[in-house]
Motif scaffolding. Structure first.
Motif, PDB file in Angstrom:
ATOM      1  N   CYS A   1      15.706  32.871  41.064  1.00  0.00           N
ATOM      2  CA  CYS A   1      16.443  31.838  41.761  1.00  0.00           C
ATOM      3  C   CYS A   1      15.968  31.750  43.198  1.00  0.00           C
ATOM      4  O   CYS A   1      15.225  32.611  43.666  1.00  0.00           O
ATOM      5  CB  CYS A   1      17.933  32.101  41.551  1.00  0.00           C
TER       6      CYS A   1
ATOM      7  N   HIS B   1      19.201  39.184  40.082  1.00  0.00           N
ATOM      8  CA  HIS B   1      20.662  39.245  39.974  1.00  0.00           C
ATOM      9  C   HIS B   1      21.146  38.463  38.749  1.00  0.00           C
ATOM     10  O   HIS B   1      22.323  38.461  38.450  1.00  0.00           O
ATOM     11  CB  HIS B   1      21.334  38.726  41.251  1.00  0.00           C
ATOM     12  N   GLU B   2      20.223  37.788  38.054  1.00  0.00           N
ATOM     13  CA  GLU B   2      20.605  37.039  36.849  1.00  0.00           C
ATOM     14  C   GLU B   2      19.947  37.715  35.653  1.00  0.00           C
ATOM     15  O   GLU B   2      18.719  37.836  35.626  1.00  0.00           O
ATOM     16  CB  GLU B   2      20.087  35.600  36.948  1.00  0.00           C
TER      17      GLU B   2
ATOM     18  N   CYS C   1      22.628  31.747  38.125  1.00  0.00           N
ATOM     19  CA  CYS C   1      23.878  31.907  38.875  1.00  0.00           C
ATOM     20  C   CYS C   1      24.443  30.552  39.292  1.00  0.00           C
ATOM     21  O   CYS C   1      25.591  30.469  39.735  1.00  0.00           O
ATOM     22  CB  CYS C   1      23.684  32.831  40.067  1.00  0.00           C
TER      23      CYS C   1
HETATM   24 ZN   LIG Z   1      20.641  33.186  41.487  1.00  0.00          ZN
END
Ligand SMILES: [Zn+2]
Ligand SMILES: [Zn+2]
Length: 373
Positions: A42, A63-64, A165
């Motif tokens: 991202c 984080h995903e 996210c």
């Molecule tokens: Zn993200």
């Protein structure tokens, strides 16, 4: 099962990620070891790589994440919603673990504001236990307290992560905070993943018309193809903000402006422009300003005169992530989520950062491969 994992490790800002091996710890009570199927990429990852945010190094980015259960720690029998959880089940996990004890978690009831949050791929060091705390790896250690969701109803791991996210971020901002109503005329400023997710949820919530304002042309073309947005404005073809404001207003009932404007652009100048696109008595959500890109002149008279409600929304909490997971069967029926995705082998993690920074892809996903070993 394997006892060593391979991960893409950020050791110095603006330097290539290093592919390193690490031992996979056995899961402690309450923890889960997961095989990563896809690590999402991202815009935030590009900022992290450039050192634009205060984070500890070394760090495994990502984080995903989605994947499969490799090993369940003692006492883990169900997912976050109570569904039975077994080895090899397909799962998605939330990136944040809130502390559950602070003022924001307990008194204010705003878990997105918790200042002691653990965030995978952002603030969990690679050189401290359990180490495997980012999804740009073939294995992840999901610490006790992680919100883990078993995928059901024919939803594939790729579909579950296609919005990354941005999906739960839109559930929080667009539905929970802004509360889109049936019949709203909605402007979405920005056609990246957050803008696409916001527009999708505006459609699902019953918006009468969704006006998508963004760039580049390739992203707008993809949005059109997916049925995201009813009309589309390419800001590169119409560079004059005054002209864009006129164009948008003409697309609204009576030329009054939109009843909801969702800022998903991340550019400060989008905010004063969006105020002008908003109808009197409307709601304006600032959702896209994730990194601090400085101030912009605003005429506060407009807020008073229009009775504008200006709202903010920061990340997402468990209920928003759960909402997104539970909306997936609906979302995938209406929109071809797989079309958003471009997959790369994990060994090309450095290439993906360059492609993301250049805006060449909508949603890159890293797939673990032997070449990264
Ligand atoms: Zn993200
Ligand atoms: Zn807290």
């Amino acid at each position: 099962m394997t006892t060593t994992a391979t991960a893409a490790v950020l050791r110095a800002f603006n330097q290539p990620l290093a592919f390193e091996r690490a031992t996979v710890p056995a899961p402690a009570p309450g923890a889960v070891v997961a095989r990563v199927a896809f690590g999402g990429v991202c815009g935030t990852d590009v900022h992290l790589h450039h050192g634009n945010l205060p984070i500890p190094l070394p760090l495994i980015l990502g984080h995903e994440g989605v994947g499969h259960v490799a090993r369940l720690g003692e006492g883990v029998a169900t997912d976050f919603t109570g569904l039975p959880l077994r080895e090899d089940d397909a799962i998605a996990w939330m990136s944040n673990i809130t502390c559950g004890r602070c003022h924001w978690c307990v008194v204010a009831g705003e878990r997105t504001l918790c200042e002691q949050r653990k965030v995978y791929g952002v603030n969990q060091r690679f050189d401290q236990f359990p180490g495997l705390s980012g999804s740009w790896a073939d294995t992840m250690y999901l610490q006790p307290g992680s919100a883990i969701f078993r995928l059901t109803a024919g939803v594939t791991p790729q579909q579950a992560i296609a919005l990354g996210c941005a999906g739960p971020t839109a559930v929080h901002g667009v539905l929970d905070i802004t509360r889109i109503e049936v019949g709203d005329t909605v402007v979405v400023q920005g056609s990246g993943p957050v803008g696409i997710a916001a527009a999708m949820y505006a459609h699902l919530a019953g918006a009468a018309k969704v006006i998508l304002v963004g760039a580049p042309a390739s992203r707008l073309a993809l949005a059109k193809e997916l049925g995201v947005g009813d009309v589309h404005l390419d800001i590169e073809l119409m560079p004059d903000p005054a002209e864009r404001i006129r164009w948008v207003r003409e697309e609204t009932p009576g030329g009054r402006g939109a009843t909801v404007v969702l800022e998903c652009a991340g550019v400060p100048a989008a905010v004063p422009e969006g105020f002008e696109m908003a109808a009197p008595g409307s709601r304006y959500l600032v959702l896209g300003q994730y990194t601090d890109r400085g101030p912009v002149p605003i005429n506060p008279h407009i807020i008073t005169r229009k009775q504008l409600q200006v709202l903010g929304s920061w990340g997402f909490a468990e209920k928003h992530y759960q909402g997104h997971i539970q909306a997936l069967p609906n979302l995938k029926r209406r929109f071809d989520l797989d079309r958003l995705v471009t997959t790369y082998p994990l060994s090309q993690a450095n290439q993906v950062l360059a492609d993301m920074a250049a805006g060449r892809v909508m949603k890159p996903l890293l797939v673990p491969d032997a070449a990264a070993d």
